[in-house]
Structures are given as structure tokens and as C-alpha cells.
Motif scaffolding. Structure first.
Motif, PDB file in Angstrom:
ATOM      1  N   ASP A 188       0.816  -1.220   0.000  1.00  0.00           N
ATOM      2  CA  ASP A 188       0.000   0.000   0.000  1.00  0.00           C
ATOM      3  C   ASP A 188       0.848   1.269   0.000  1.00  0.00           C
ATOM      4  O   ASP A 188       0.642   2.180   0.803  1.00  0.00           O
ATOM      5  N   VAL A 189       1.821   1.310  -0.927  1.00  0.00           N
ATOM      6  CA  VAL A 189       2.657   2.509  -1.061  1.00  0.00           C
ATOM      7  C   VAL A 189       2.687   2.957  -2.516  1.00  0.00           C
ATOM      8  O   VAL A 189       2.367   2.206  -3.435  1.00  0.00           O
ATOM      9  N   LYS A 190       3.097   4.220  -2.703  1.00  0.00           N
ATOM     10  CA  LYS A 190       3.309   4.782  -4.035  1.00  0.00           C
ATOM     11  C   LYS A 190       4.734   5.310  -4.128  1.00  0.00           C
ATOM     12  O   LYS A 190       5.307   5.772  -3.142  1.00  0.00           O
ATOM     13  N   ILE A 191       5.279   5.269  -5.327  1.00  0.00           N
ATOM     14  CA  ILE A 191       6.599   5.842  -5.601  1.00  0.00           C
ATOM     15  C   ILE A 191       6.387   7.223  -6.211  1.00  0.00           C
ATOM     16  O   ILE A 191       5.687   7.349  -7.224  1.00  0.00           O
ATOM     17  N   ASP A 192       6.984   8.255  -5.614  1.00  0.00           N
ATOM     18  CA  ASP A 192       6.830   9.596  -6.192  1.00  0.00           C
ATOM     19  C   ASP A 192       8.174  10.238  -6.504  1.00  0.00           C
ATOM     20  O   ASP A 192       8.250  11.433  -6.788  1.00  0.00           O
ATOM     21  N   ASN A 193       9.231   9.435  -6.483  1.00  0.00           N
ATOM     22  CA  ASN A 193      10.573   9.930  -6.785  1.00  0.00           C
ATOM     23  C   ASN A 193      11.149   9.100  -7.931  1.00  0.00           C
ATOM     24  O   ASN A 193      11.317   7.885  -7.803  1.00  0.00           O
ATOM     25  N   LYS A 194      11.437   9.732  -9.047  1.00  0.00           N
ATOM     26  CA  LYS A 194      11.927   9.000 -10.219  1.00  0.00           C
ATOM     27  C   LYS A 194      13.304   8.374  -9.986  1.00  0.00           C
ATOM     28  O   LYS A 194      13.733   7.512 -10.767  1.00  0.00           O
ATOM     29  N   ASN A 195      13.973   8.801  -8.923  1.00  0.00           N
ATOM     30  CA  ASN A 195      15.293   8.253  -8.598  1.00  0.00           C
ATOM     31  C   ASN A 195      15.235   7.301  -7.397  1.00  0.00           C
ATOM     32  O   ASN A 195      16.261   7.024  -6.775  1.00  0.00           O
ATOM     33  N   PHE A 196      14.042   6.808  -7.082  1.00  0.00           N
ATOM     34  CA  PHE A 196      13.871   5.974  -5.891  1.00  0.00           C
ATOM     35  C   PHE A 196      14.840   4.789  -5.865  1.00  0.00           C
ATOM     36  O   PHE A 196      15.559   4.582  -4.885  1.00  0.00           O
ATOM     37  N   LEU A 197      14.874   4.014  -6.920  1.00  0.00           N
ATOM     38  CA  LEU A 197      15.746   2.834  -6.944  1.00  0.00           C
ATOM     39  C   LEU A 197      17.217   3.223  -7.029  1.00  0.00           C
ATOM     40  O   LEU A 197      18.066   2.616  -6.345  1.00  0.00           O
ATOM     41  N   THR A 198      17.533   4.208  -7.828  1.00  0.00           N
ATOM     42  CA  THR A 198      18.938   4.611  -7.950  1.00  0.00           C
ATOM     43  C   THR A 198      19.460   5.230  -6.652  1.00  0.00           C
ATOM     44  O   THR A 198      20.653   5.132  -6.353  1.00  0.00           O
ATOM     45  N   ASN A 199      18.581   5.861  -5.876  1.00  0.00           N
ATOM     46  CA  ASN A 199      19.008   6.380  -4.569  1.00  0.00           C
ATOM     47  C   ASN A 199      19.486   5.251  -3.659  1.00  0.00           C
ATOM     48  O   ASN A 199      20.490   5.382  -2.949  1.00  0.00           O
ATOM     49  N   TYR A 200      18.741   4.149  -3.647  1.00  0.00           N
ATOM     50  CA  TYR A 200      19.151   2.995  -2.851  1.00  0.00           C
ATOM     51  C   TYR A 200      20.475   2.423  -3.365  1.00  0.00           C
ATOM     52  O   TYR A 200      21.385   2.103  -2.582  1.00  0.00           O
TER      53      TYR A 200
END
Length: 305
Positions: A90-102
């Protein structure tokens, strides 16, 4: 380095979440897989999410609900990534760099084995008791921290060999404190941890009434942990448990419970209102826990007699 995105599903439409993750994987040429495990959702949600069968690496449907701890451990069986990224459904991704940040965090801090990314609240549900609690008690505001008490299972990545060594406690079947026990297990295992600002948006429309019911379930889980002396080490830092121990130690348990019994209706009325007070939630949890401890003492006394 390969990352496995692990999403346990229960009665939620995850199509938008999966599609957003796939776009990031493709646009950034990330070596990643998406694994879904459905924990015996209702047929309506199985049907909604069925279109993802051919869009992810694996989509596992469980016949029986196994609970929040066991389902997360199951991902070790179905993934092959070097790191596992766990996201609540039950979450949304709102950062286009979410995976690359990790990935950047992992690359730049090789000694860190667990990274927690934090979460935000969907503004549509910000006034509910559940989400007020999250804002005031769970979401952290600093840029970076190594405090294990911040870790929540909503959004974190963990090195595979660390997760194999320190899985979730499967004795905790019901809702409540499984993330806290998991965090303390990692801390006692000297695992290197970092909390950073890489949040997802949590979409939780839980009503105040349902959240109170879930809180009762959580206190039952805490009481279950309290009953096992080996587990008490993991829960000593839980605020309501610390207060309960202090009240018992000072001999004021019955005094507090007398007060609580008189005030319980007023406390519940406030918590079910449109403007709930979180201090009343603390009293609600403390009252529930002390009642259970008192009932246990009385039952043991009856058995001895």
C-alpha cells in the motif's frame, strides 16, 4: 549487483506500484527483478492483480494467509538478488530516482548492510488516527541516522546474506511489533544500519475504529512476547512496555487500572472522533497491556491455589 524488489500483497491493487518500479528499472538499466507474493487476498484483489503475472519475474499466490513475518521470509526462496528491497503493497513511488538512490547508498557505503528509506503520508488520509500516529511517532525528519528504532518494514533494503542470518520471527503471526523485534535482532547482531530520506508514500485509509482494533491485536502480540522470557530483551525499548514495567515496579498497577476503567469510555470516544488525541492512544495501549498482565497474574494465582 542485483536487487530483488519484494512486495508482499494482501487485499491491495499493486498495479501502479509495479508499473512505476518497472519504468525506473528500464529507464536506468538497473539489474533488478520484481517478486510478488500474495498472502491469500480476497478473490477480487487476486483478479485485479492477475494482469501482472506476465509483467514480473515471479507472482506467487498463497492458499492460506501466513502473516507479516513468514511471508517476508518466503522471499528468500523466490529471489536471487544480492540485496532484497522490501516494499509494503500500500505505497506509491513519487521519486523517479527511488531505486537509484538505494543503489547509490549501497555503492557509497559498502559497510552498510540494511538501509531504511522512510515514508510519507498520503495527504488524503492525513487526519486519521493511524496517520497522525505515523507522522508524530514513526516518520523521522533528519537527513541520516543509524538508530535502529527508526526501522519500519514499509520500505527497506537488506543484504541477502544478512537476511538469511537474521530473518523475521515467524512466531509473531499477528499484526504488531514484528518490525521492532526484527530491528532489535539486527542491532544485537551488530548489523550495520542506515536510515536515509528516500521515502515512499503510504496510502492507509484505515478508519479510527479499525486502527483501534489493530492496536488491540498489536498489544496482544506484545503480551505474547512478554510471556517468553527470551523475547523480553527485544521489547525493553518499547515505550508502552517500559511504562508498564515502571507502574508494576512501583506497585501502582491497580491504582492505574482503577483510573483507566473509569476513563476508558471517554478515551475510546476521543480516539474514534475526528480529532483524536495521541496521548489518549498511549493510555489506551497501556491500559490494555496492564489488564493482560493482571489477568495473567490472577490466573497463575488460581492455578497455584
Amino acid at each position: 549487483m542485483k536487487i530483488s524488489v519484494c512486495i508482499p500483497i494482501y487485499n491491495f491493487d499493486v498495479r501502479e506500484l509495479v508499473n512505476d518500479l518497472k519504468k525506473q528499472i528500464q529507464n536506468n538499466s538497473i539489474d533488478a527483478e520484481i517478486i510478488l507474493i500474495d498472502d491469500a487476498s480476497d478473490d477480487a484483489f487476486k483478479q485485479i492483480n492477475n494482469e501482472l503475472q506476465n509483467q514480473v519475474e515471479k507472482f506467487v499466490l498463497l492458499e492460506k494467509n501466513v502473516g507479516r513475518s513468514k511471508i517476508r521470509n518466503l522471499f528468500l526462496k523466490y529471489t536471487d538478488g544480492d540485496y532484497l528491497l522490501f516494499l509494503d503493497c500500500d505505497v506509491k513511488i513519487d521519486n523517479k530516482n527511488f531505486l537509484t538512490n538505494y543503489l547509490q547508498e549501497i555503492e557509497e557505503n559498502r559497510d552498510v548492510e540494511v538501509v531504511y528509506g522512510n515514508f510519507k503520508i498520503d495527504s488524503a488520509y492525513s487526519k486519521t488516527l493511524r496517520n497522525r500516529y505515523s507522522v508524530e511517532k514513526e516518520i523521522f525528519s533528519v537527513e541520516r541516522s543509524s538508530d535502529f528504532l527508526l526501522l519500519k518494514t514499509v520500505n527497506f533494503t537488506i543484504k541477502r546474506d544478512v537476511f538469511e542470518k537474521f530473518p523475521f520471527n515467524e512466531h509473531l503471526i499477528n499484526y504488531g511489533y514484528e518490525d521492532f523485534v526484527f530491528a532489535k535482532t539486527l542491532e544485537f547482531g551488530n548489523v550495520k544500519f542506515s536510515a536515509i530520506q528516500n521515502p515512499v508514500i503510504h496510502i492507509d485509509d484505515t478508519s479510527n475504529e479499525i486502527f483501534l482494533n489493530k492496536t488491540e491485536t498489536a498489544i496482544n502480540s506484545l503480551f505474547q512476547l512478554h510471556q517468553d522470557s527470551e523475547n523480553r530483551l527485544f521489547i525493553n525499548d518499547i515505550k508502552v512496555y517500559r511504562f508498564a514495567k515502571k507502574i508494576i515496579k512501583t506497585g501502582l498497577k491497580n491504582v492505574f487500572l482503577n483510573f483507566y476503567n473509569l476513563a476508558e469510555k471517554r478515551i475510546k470516544k476521543n480516539l474514534l472522533s475526528e480529532n483524536p488525541n495521541l496521548k489518549y492512544l498511549d493510555l489506551f495501549k497501556l491500559g490494555l497491556l496492564l489488564k493482560k498482565i493482571k489477568d495473567q497474574s490472577q490466573n497463575l494465582g488460581s492455578k497455584i491455589k
